[in-house]
Design a protein around this motif. Structure first.
Motif, PDB file in Angstrom:
ATOM      1  N   GLU A   1      47.877  28.864  22.216  1.00 48.52           N
ATOM      2  CA  GLU A   1      47.191  27.613  22.534  1.00 48.52           C
ATOM      3  C   GLU A   1      47.885  26.417  21.887  1.00 48.52           C
ATOM      4  O   GLU A   1      48.371  26.501  20.756  1.00 48.52           O
ATOM      5  N   ASN A   2      47.914  25.320  22.661  1.00 49.79           N
ATOM      6  CA  ASN A   2      48.446  24.036  22.165  1.00 49.79           C
ATOM      7  C   ASN A   2      49.877  24.150  21.654  1.00 49.79           C
ATOM      8  O   ASN A   2      50.261  23.495  20.690  1.00 49.79           O
ATOM      9  N   ALA A   3      50.687  24.977  22.316  1.00 56.82           N
ATOM     10  CA  ALA A   3      52.075  25.182  21.880  1.00 56.82           C
ATOM     11  C   ALA A   3      53.086  24.679  22.900  1.00 56.82           C
ATOM     12  O   ALA A   3      54.293  24.849  22.707  1.00 56.82           O
ATOM     13  N   GLY A   4      52.622  24.075  24.006  1.00 55.81           N
ATOM     14  CA  GLY A   4      53.548  23.491  24.964  1.00 55.81           C
ATOM     15  C   GLY A   4      54.053  24.471  26.004  1.00 55.81           C
ATOM     16  O   GLY A   4      53.321  25.367  26.443  1.00 55.81           O
ATOM     17  N   ALA A   5      55.300  24.337  26.396  1.00 60.19           N
ATOM     18  CA  ALA A   5      55.882  25.117  27.485  1.00 60.19           C
ATOM     19  C   ALA A   5      55.939  26.602  27.149  1.00 60.19           C
ATOM     20  O   ALA A   5      56.056  26.999  25.987  1.00 60.19           O
TER      21      ALA A   5
ATOM     22  N   GLY B   1      58.275  28.738  27.587  1.00 60.03           N
ATOM     23  CA  GLY B   1      59.531  29.217  27.011  1.00 60.03           C
ATOM     24  C   GLY B   1      59.700  28.899  25.542  1.00 60.03           C
ATOM     25  O   GLY B   1      60.551  29.488  24.866  1.00 60.03           O
ATOM     26  N   SER B   2      58.882  27.996  25.003  1.00 57.33           N
ATOM     27  CA  SER B   2      59.071  27.561  23.620  1.00 57.33           C
ATOM     28  C   SER B   2      58.370  28.439  22.600  1.00 57.33           C
ATOM     29  O   SER B   2      58.848  28.602  21.479  1.00 57.33           O
ATOM     30  N   ALA B   3      57.225  29.027  22.945  1.00 57.50           N
ATOM     31  CA  ALA B   3      56.453  29.810  21.973  1.00 57.50           C
ATOM     32  C   ALA B   3      56.119  31.203  22.478  1.00 57.50           C
ATOM     33  O   ALA B   3      56.412  32.206  21.830  1.00 57.50           O
ATOM     34  N   ALA B   4      55.499  31.287  23.650  1.00 64.45           N
ATOM     35  CA  ALA B   4      55.026  32.582  24.141  1.00 64.45           C
ATOM     36  C   ALA B   4      56.166  33.530  24.478  1.00 64.45           C
ATOM     37  O   ALA B   4      56.113  34.723  24.152  1.00 64.45           O
TER      38      ALA B   4
ATOM     39  N   LYS C   1      48.059  23.590  13.792  1.00 66.25           N
ATOM     40  CA  LYS C   1      47.852  22.178  13.456  1.00 66.25           C
ATOM     41  C   LYS C   1      47.650  21.318  14.707  1.00 66.25           C
ATOM     42  O   LYS C   1      47.144  20.194  14.632  1.00 66.25           O
ATOM     43  N   ASN C   2      48.067  21.845  15.891  1.00 66.64           N
ATOM     44  CA  ASN C   2      47.913  21.093  17.134  1.00 66.64           C
ATOM     45  C   ASN C   2      46.529  21.251  17.752  1.00 66.64           C
ATOM     46  O   ASN C   2      46.170  20.542  18.690  1.00 66.64           O
ATOM     47  N   VAL C   3      45.760  22.226  17.254  1.00 74.90           N
ATOM     48  CA  VAL C   3      44.457  22.520  17.842  1.00 74.90           C
ATOM     49  C   VAL C   3      43.463  21.421  17.479  1.00 74.90           C
ATOM     50  O   VAL C   3      43.312  21.065  16.305  1.00 74.90           O
ATOM     51  N   ILE C   4      42.803  20.879  18.478  1.00 69.76           N
ATOM     52  CA  ILE C   4      41.773  19.864  18.261  1.00 69.76           C
ATOM     53  C   ILE C   4      40.425  20.574  18.195  1.00 69.76           C
ATOM     54  O   ILE C   4      39.949  21.135  19.186  1.00 69.76           O
ATOM     55  N   LEU C   5      39.844  20.576  17.009  1.00 70.83           N
ATOM     56  CA  LEU C   5      38.586  21.283  16.806  1.00 70.83           C
ATOM     57  C   LEU C   5      37.411  20.438  17.283  1.00 70.83           C
ATOM     58  O   LEU C   5      37.451  19.204  17.180  1.00 70.83           O
ATOM     59  N   PRO C   6      36.368  21.082  17.805  1.00 72.50           N
ATOM     60  CA  PRO C   6      35.177  20.325  18.211  1.00 72.50           C
ATOM     61  C   PRO C   6      34.487  19.719  16.997  1.00 72.50           C
ATOM     62  O   PRO C   6      34.589  20.242  15.882  1.00 72.50           O
ATOM     63  N   ALA C   7      33.799  18.617  17.213  1.00 74.32           N
ATOM     64  CA  ALA C   7      33.069  17.971  16.121  1.00 74.32           C
ATOM     65  C   ALA C   7      31.969  18.896  15.625  1.00 74.32           C
ATOM     66  O   ALA C   7      31.329  19.588  16.413  1.00 74.32           O
TER      67      ALA C   7
END
Length: 641
Positions: free
Chosen positions: A559-563, A565-568, A600-606
């Motif tokens: 999650e929240n890692a972009g394309a 080919g970059s992470a998965a 660190k890219n994950v936006i947590l719910p309030a």
């Protein structure tokens, strides 16, 4: 006549008398149960709880086993504690905890023993057993505690905990009692009947002080406890732990399947936790900490999280298009009049190149041909009929339904059909231009990581799959669930998979996943980027290898890692190499992935606002303070796993 009646009446009462005499003889001489009841002061019935079955990996390595412990039981009406503070110091508990436990036991029954403290270790038992003779009303019972070899597979294995009042009331057979443990999630829940074993019963003699005086009647009426059956899984624990290490500081999933059998090789839900964390007597406190963690470590993402599949879905579009004959392996499309942008790649005159370069306009045109592959002149009706036909063919890949894995709470995801869009737009008020985003795996379609790993297995098998499952054998005979032996056909001919697989190999060798290819192993893969409204897009990759003799099919979601080919893709290919060769050649790639922090890219719910329960103060408009102080989220602790 009267004389005959007299004999009948005498005979009747004589028969009744014989029946009563025989019944009394049976109860007093033959039936031992009443003898036991009448001797309740000297004969005690002891229920022996069996060990739960153990769980092994595919190579015979033990994953879950039992550690002997002791439970402390209390019979409230017998309790006599002169020095409560000393008693609490001996057991290492607070005075208020003592009062609470005694109150709970009394509420259950004042004359029956019930649980006071659970899971005392052998060392704890040895240190206090002599002291406990000073306190009447307390006794020890042997028990066991679930123990896990490593800090892995927490959500897949599940956990056991004390049975709830609702579960007690709803049980179909009278097996469980107050304070018994039962599988609540994961494998522990699904295979509860096999794992729990059979209870045993012992009758022992005791004196008025409750001191043991030996077995009653030499154990003639005793029955032995029978341990639960062992489970044999397809999990490779070494690969599982390696996969966990690659997902540190990441949110997402990994599912790896053996294509030829459907056995799960690895299943990662990140972030995870040590399953031993929920196997202690501090279960309630530890569970609350996990439940309140904002990264949701209790959420089993492989079977419960839903994502748009992104470009990985193009593989299914190509296969359906080839099977329906709306395209051939050499079909090419221009980018003209296409509302979906291209990635500035070389031309795509074939299906294989369309897959290799993940060309959006290419699959827009493929999907358009599939939808309009009918003779209906009305565009709206043609779109509706085409979509329903497409829906039926896609569903054969396991999309939009439960696959039937042996884990609870598997989500169906969403595969839209005519009825779905009729509810949104109205009947005959929508057409292809409203749904074209489905062509590239976006829009309203939702899948789970498990389903995409299964799609990889289908392509590896050239058209079929077996229901993915964690456990492939039960008991000494290693009995297999017959449902897991059924071959599910997709209806796509084997030869139609070849151009798609050629494109997947091209994607790894020189396309969107080229940066993570493994020398010496031919991998067929496909990247995907799932659109996300909250922060960066999700990175997806599915693959299988070796191409001509597939032994592993895999799906990775970060999650929240972009394309993709970059992470998965790097994570998947490292796992493939590790599984097939038991080593890693690209140490630099491995180090980069292990150090990457996408959490660190994950936006947590309030956080939710505190609930105001005091209705008087609410009516008066008086502001309320939070009812209780929340437990810290322990984010850093979970990042370690």
């Amino acid at each position: 006549m009267l004389e005959n009646r007299r004999f009948v009446i005498i005979g009747f009462f004589t028969l009744i008398g014989f029946i009563y005499l025989f019944r009394l003889f049976y109860l007093q001489v033959l039936d031992e149960s009443y003898s036991i009841e009448s001797s309740s002061n000297s004969i005690k019935r002891v229920i022996e709880v069996p060990f739960r079955g153990q769980i092994y990996d595919r190579n015979g390595k033990l994953i879950v086993y039992n550690t002997p412990v002791y439970d402390l039981l209390v019979t409230p009406y017998k309790v006599k504690v002169d020095d409560t503070l000393r008693f609490c110091r001996v057991l290492g508990i607070e005075k208020r905890e003592f009062d609470s436990l005694i109150t709970a036991a009394s509420a259950y029954s004042r004359v029956k023993p019930s649980l006071f403290l659970r899971q005392l270790s052998k060392e704890d038992f040895a240190s206090i057993q002599d002291i406990m003779v000073d306190y009447s009303g307390f006794e020890f019972a042997k028990s066991s505690m679930r123990t896990y070899k490593g800090a892995t597979l927490a959500n897949t294995l599940g956990y056991v905990s004390e049975i709830s009042k609702t579960q007690l009331e709803k049980q179909e057979e009278p097996y469980y009692r107050q304070s018994d443990y039962i599988g609540q999630t994961g494998i522990e829940k699904i295979y509860e009947n096999e794992l729990r074993g059979k209870r045993g019963t012992k009758f022992v003699m005791q004196n008025v002080s409750g001191v043991y005086k030996g077995a009653w009647k030499g154990g003639e009426l005793d029955t032995m406890a029978v341990a639960g059956e062992n489970l044999y899984s397809g999990i490779d624990i070494d690969i599982q732990q390696y996969a966990d290490s690659l997902m540190v500081n990441k949110v997402g999933s990994i599912v790896a399947i053996e294509p030829k059998t459907g056995q799960i090789i690895s299943m990662v839900s990140a972030p995870t936790y040590d399953p031993n964390f929920l196997a202690t007597r501090h279960f309630s406190k530890n569970y609350t900490a996990l439940y309140r963690n904002p990264y949701k470590p209790l959420f089993n993402r492989p079977v419960m999280a839903s994502y748009r599949p992104g470009s990985t879905f193009k593989l299914i579009q190509a296969l359906i298009g080839l099977q329906e004959g709306v395209i051939t392996p050499n079909s090419g499309f221009t980018h003209a009049n296409c509302p979906i942008g291209c990635h500035n790649h070389p031309g795509t005159p074939t299906v294989a190149l369309g897959v290799t370069h993940s060309c959006n306009p290419y699959f827009y045109n493929v999907f358009r041909r599939i939808i309009y592959n009918n003779k209906i002149s009305n565009t709206f009706k043609a779109s509706a009929a085409g979509l329903d036909d497409w829906h039926d063919k896609i569903s054969k890949f396991g999309i939009g339904q439960q696959l039937g894995i042996d884990l609870p709470s598997e989500r169906k995801g969403n595969l839209p059909d005519k009825k779905y869009y009729d509810k949104i737009y109205g009947e005959n008020r929508w057409k292809f231009s409203n749904i074209y985003s489905l062509s590239i795996g976006e829009g309203e379609i939702l899948i789970t990581p498990l389903k995409m790993a299964n799609v990889a297995a289908i392509i590896a098998n050239r058209g079929y799959y077996y229901t993915p499952h964690v456990i492939h054998g039960v008991g000494e005979s290693k009995t297999v669930n017959p449902d897991f032996m059924v071959k599910h056909e997709t209806g796509v001919a084997p030869h139609n998979f070849e151009p798609v697989i050629e494109g997947m190999v091209g994607a790894v060798e020189g396309g969107t996943a080229r940066r993570s290819k493994v020398e010496g192993i031919e991998i067929a893969g496909k990247t995907g980027t799932s659109q996300n409204k909250r922060g960066m897009d999700h990175s997806i990759f599915i693959a299988f290898a070796p191409v001509n003799d597939p032994k592993i099919a895999i799906a990775v979601f970060v999650e929240n890692a972009g394309a993709g080919g970059s992470a998965a893709a790097p994570i998947a290919n490292l796992i493939i190499e590790k599984y097939l060769t038991r080593k890693i050649t690209n140490k630099a790639l491995e180090e980069r992935i292990m150090k990457a922090d996408f959490m660190k890219n994950v936006i947590l719910p309030a956080p939710p606002k505190p609930v105001v329960k005091d209705t008087v103060k609410r009516r008066q408009g008086i502001p309320m303070a939070p009812l209780e102080k929340p437990i810290p989220s322990e984010i850093n602790w979970f990042k370690r796993f």
